[in-house]
Design a protein around this motif. Structure first.
Motif, short mmCIF file in Angstrom:
data_model
loop_
_atom_site.label_atom_id
_atom_site.label_comp_id
_atom_site.label_asym_id
_atom_site.label_seq_id
_atom_site.Cartn_x
_atom_site.Cartn_y
_atom_site.Cartn_z
N UNK A 161 -13.83 6.24 -26.51
CA UNK A 161 -13.24 5.87 -27.79
C UNK A 161 -13.61 6.93 -28.82
N UNK A 190 -18.88 0.22 -24.58
CA UNK A 190 -18.21 0.87 -25.71
C UNK A 190 -17.72 -0.19 -26.70
N UNK A 191 -17.18 -1.26 -26.14
CA UNK A 191 -16.64 -2.32 -26.99
C UNK A 191 -17.74 -2.94 -27.86
N UNK A 232 -19.06 -0.29 -30.37
CA UNK A 232 -18.07 0.00 -31.42
C UNK A 232 -17.98 -1.16 -32.39
N UNK A 233 -17.97 -2.38 -31.87
CA UNK A 233 -17.86 -3.53 -32.77
C UNK A 233 -19.08 -3.59 -33.70
N UNK A 265 -18.56 -1.03 -36.26
CA UNK A 265 -17.49 -1.49 -37.16
C UNK A 265 -18.04 -2.32 -38.30
N UNK A 278 -16.44 3.27 -43.92
CA UNK A 278 -15.27 2.41 -44.14
C UNK A 278 -14.02 3.13 -43.67
N UNK A 279 -12.92 2.42 -43.73
CA UNK A 279 -11.61 3.00 -43.38
C UNK A 279 -11.62 3.62 -41.98
N UNK A 280 -12.04 2.83 -41.04
CA UNK A 280 -12.15 3.30 -39.66
C UNK A 280 -10.75 3.42 -39.03
N UNK A 281 -10.48 4.56 -38.45
CA UNK A 281 -9.21 4.77 -37.76
C UNK A 281 -9.51 5.19 -36.32
N UNK A 282 -8.97 4.45 -35.37
CA UNK A 282 -9.18 4.82 -33.97
C UNK A 282 -8.27 5.98 -33.60
N UNK A 330 -8.49 5.59 -27.47
CA UNK A 330 -9.21 4.54 -26.75
C UNK A 330 -8.57 4.48 -25.37
#
Ligand SMILES: Cc1cc2nc3c(=O)[nH]c(=O)nc-3n(C[C@H](O)[C@H](O)[C@H](O)COP(=O)(O)O)c2cc1C
Lengths: 444, 142
Positions: B10, B65-66, B69-70, B73, B79-83, B86
């Motif tokens: 990711x 990873x999940x 990442x969470x 998050x 802030x303003x996280x953009x993937x 993935x």
């Protein structure tokens, strides 16, 4: 992954009895516990009463539909953890049901701090979710209310927050609103409007007006777009923008849409061939799956060939089409000879690639491009290369009309060519349609 | 580190909310914490920190990873996280790096960081460019 962070499990709020009513999916308080805590705080409250927030996840249903319920549940669990982690431990966080959450602040909050917290929560909940390797995006709409200004009774306070939430959704979602008294009056007005709108069809208050569409090559009248009007007693003629959104929201659009198709086909059957009638179709009309049957029956009853009916769909109708069922219905309609046009092209999520996703017969260029020669030319060219006709909407001046013709549009409509008019006037216009383009000033 | 599982990768970008005054100390703390957690969870990857933005690559089992990442998050430090990506990857790009660091190092605040992270930032940057270069339409901040 659901088992990951159970330490965030909601505790019953400090003042509440030890009853522990939790939402099994997220471990947050459930609706009953939330209401109990709120009632408790309101009775215990000093001069500054508690503040309440209602939170709805935007587009959650789309995630559920696309990725399945287990992924949807995982998203709700993550959202619950994000909320829980972002608030004080003694604040009550609840899942009221579905994708609806609520926050009860343990300490008095003022409007400034509640707005700041809400802004953080909107951003936090809108961050991407990773669910079994798939990225999901949702937004959050929030409404807030604070006691005692907005109410001193738990149900009243919740309903204020709910009205504020409704306001946030109306403002385009992904934002926060405070309750304001005019929301109550607007909600009351909306309720009255809904009741009146439900009665409008059986009471014969709905009417169709017809706006001329002109062929730019032959300069002849090509047909009319049927536009809905509501003659609301005591309120005059109401334009569709004032009631179609409500009709869509309340599901009334289904029966209204059916009526429009029947009425327009009957009227068009009175016109000489090959004049066509164009009818707008709302996204919801595809969802209940009745449209194809309604159109077939209407054409048969009116004795109108399918080729003289055109259905105008918007891009959003196609975008909301998760299961491709809209496309299947459009295909079935095409097989009946009915033409399909893509309406308001250039607004919303517009993309030229949308034109390749379905064999439209026509693309209608939104009125906002009436003065944008480059866009008009590009769409007309692409349309022509895909075998589609192009209609320029919102033509108001002879210069615009000439430009649209020069840029390759095949049809045009707009005030210059005629306002929407009652059926009798449309019939009269048909009789003298020969010189429509030559003396546009006399039309309409 | 799990070698039997498929590698999931990711990449995301976000805006830093680290206060400028303490940015180097915060960064050192963040990295040490991240490396400790990642080593335990079998996560490898790299973190790029530019003027005010993060780009991070996380690799590991899909579950690890999940979960990581969470957790990231929920972090108020950005802030303003953009993937950006993935997907399952053929192999790890950052095997052996529980979190490589690249980006801001100059300035007095970062001397401490440079001294303590003893990572080879150029190597990490090259790998990051490689990992992110595969994504279409993604400009890698230099
Ligand atoms: C840009 C950024 C990158 C981060 N990267 C990681 C990481 O790779 N691994 C990790 O465990 N935490 C990382 N964190 C920190 C997490 O957000 C979180 O603070 C930490 O995992 C909490 O760990 P704990 O549960 O052990 O206290 C990162 C935070 C930020 C702002």
């Amino acid at each position: 992954m659901a088992e990951q962070k159970r330490e965030h499990r909601e505790q019953p709020c400090a003042r509440c009895p030890t009853r522990h009513m939790t939402d099994p999916l997220t471990g947050l308080a459930d609706r009953r516990q939330f209401r109990d805590c709120l009632a408790e705080q309101l009775t215990a409250g000093g001069p500054d009463g508690p503040g309440v927030m209602l939170i709805d996840l935007d587009r959650f249903k789309a995630v559920n539909d696309a990725l399945g319920h287990p992924a949807g549940d995982a998203l709700l669990q993550s959202a619950a953890r994000r909320l829980r982690g972002a608030l004080r431990p003694d604040d009550t966080v609840a899942r009221l049901g579905g994708d609806e959450f609520a926050v009860l602040f343990a300490r008095p909050v003022d409007r400034g701090s509640m707005s700041a917290i809400a802004a953080r929560l909107v951003e936090l909940l809108a961050r991407p979710y990773l669910l079994r390797g798939q990225v999901a995006l949702v937004g959050a709409s929030i409404g807030g209310a604070i006691a005692p200004e907005d109410g001193t009774d738990p149900d009243r306070l919740m309903s204020c927050a709910d009205l504020a939430l409704y306001q946030s959704k109306g403002r385009g979602r992904g934002c926060f609103s405070f309750f304001a008294p005019e929301m109550q009056s607007r909600a009351d007005e909306r309720r009255r409007l809904e009741i009146a709108l439900r009665a409008a069809l059986p009471r014969g208050e709905l009417a169709l007006h017809y706006q001329p569409q002109v062929n730019l090559h032959s300069q002849a009248l090509a047909g009319f777009e049927a536009l809905l009007r509501w003659n609301r007693p005591g309120n005059g003629l109401i334009p569709p923008t004032a009631f179609i959104p409500l009709a869509e929201e309340t599901g009334l659009i289904g029966s209204i849409g059916d009526w429009v198709v029947r009425e327009a086909t009957v009227e068009a059957a009175r016109w000489p061939a090959p004049l066509c009638v164009a009818v707008n179709v709302a996204p919801q009309q595809f969802q209940d799956g009745r449209l194809v049957g309604t159109v077939r029956a209407a054409l048969a009853a009116a004795g109108l060939p399918g080729s003289r009916l055109e259905l105008e769909v918007t891009e959003s109708a196609l975008l909301e089409d998760a299961g491709w069922c809209t496309r299947d219905q459009l295909q079935a309609l095409k097989e009946m000879g009915v033409r399909i046009s893509l309406d308001d092209f250039g607004t919303g999520y517009s993309s030229l690639s949308q034109l390749r996703n379905f064999p439209f017969d026509r693309v209608k260029i939104d009125r906002s491009f009436a003065d944008d020669a480059a866009v008009v030319r590009a769409v007309a060219l692409l349309g022509a290369s895909l075998g589609m006709r192009t209609t320029a909407e919102g033509v108001e001046t002879p210069e615009q009309l000439e430009r649209m013709r020069a840029e390759g549009c095949t049809e045009a409509q707009g005030f210059l060519l005629g306002l929407p008019m009652p059926p009798e006037e449309a019939a009269a216009l048909i009789r003298r349609s020969d010189d429509l383009l030559h003396k546009p000033g006399e039309v309409g | 580190m799990s070698v039997t599982h498929e590698v999931f990768r990711l990449a995301y970008a976000s805006r830093s909310l680290l206060p400028e005054a303490t940015v180097a100390e915060e960064m050192v703390r963040l990295l040490e914490h991240a490396r400790r957690n990642n080593a335990a969870a079998g996560i490898t990857g790299a973190l790029l920190f530019t003027e005010d933005a993060f780009v991070q690559v996380l690799e590991g089992t899909m579950e690890a990873v999940e979960v990581t990442f969470e957790r990231i998050q929920c972090d108020p430090r950005h802030a303003e996280v953009v993937v950006l990506e993935a997907a399952v990857a053929p192999a790890r790009d950052f095997a052996g790096w529980s979190m490589a660091y690249a980006g801001r190092q100059t300035g007095p605040h970062f001397d401490a960081l440079a001294a303590r992270t003893h990572a080879a930032p150029m190597d990490a940057l090259v790998l990051l460019h490689g990992a992110l270069g595969r994504l279409s339409g993604c400009r890698v901040p230099a």
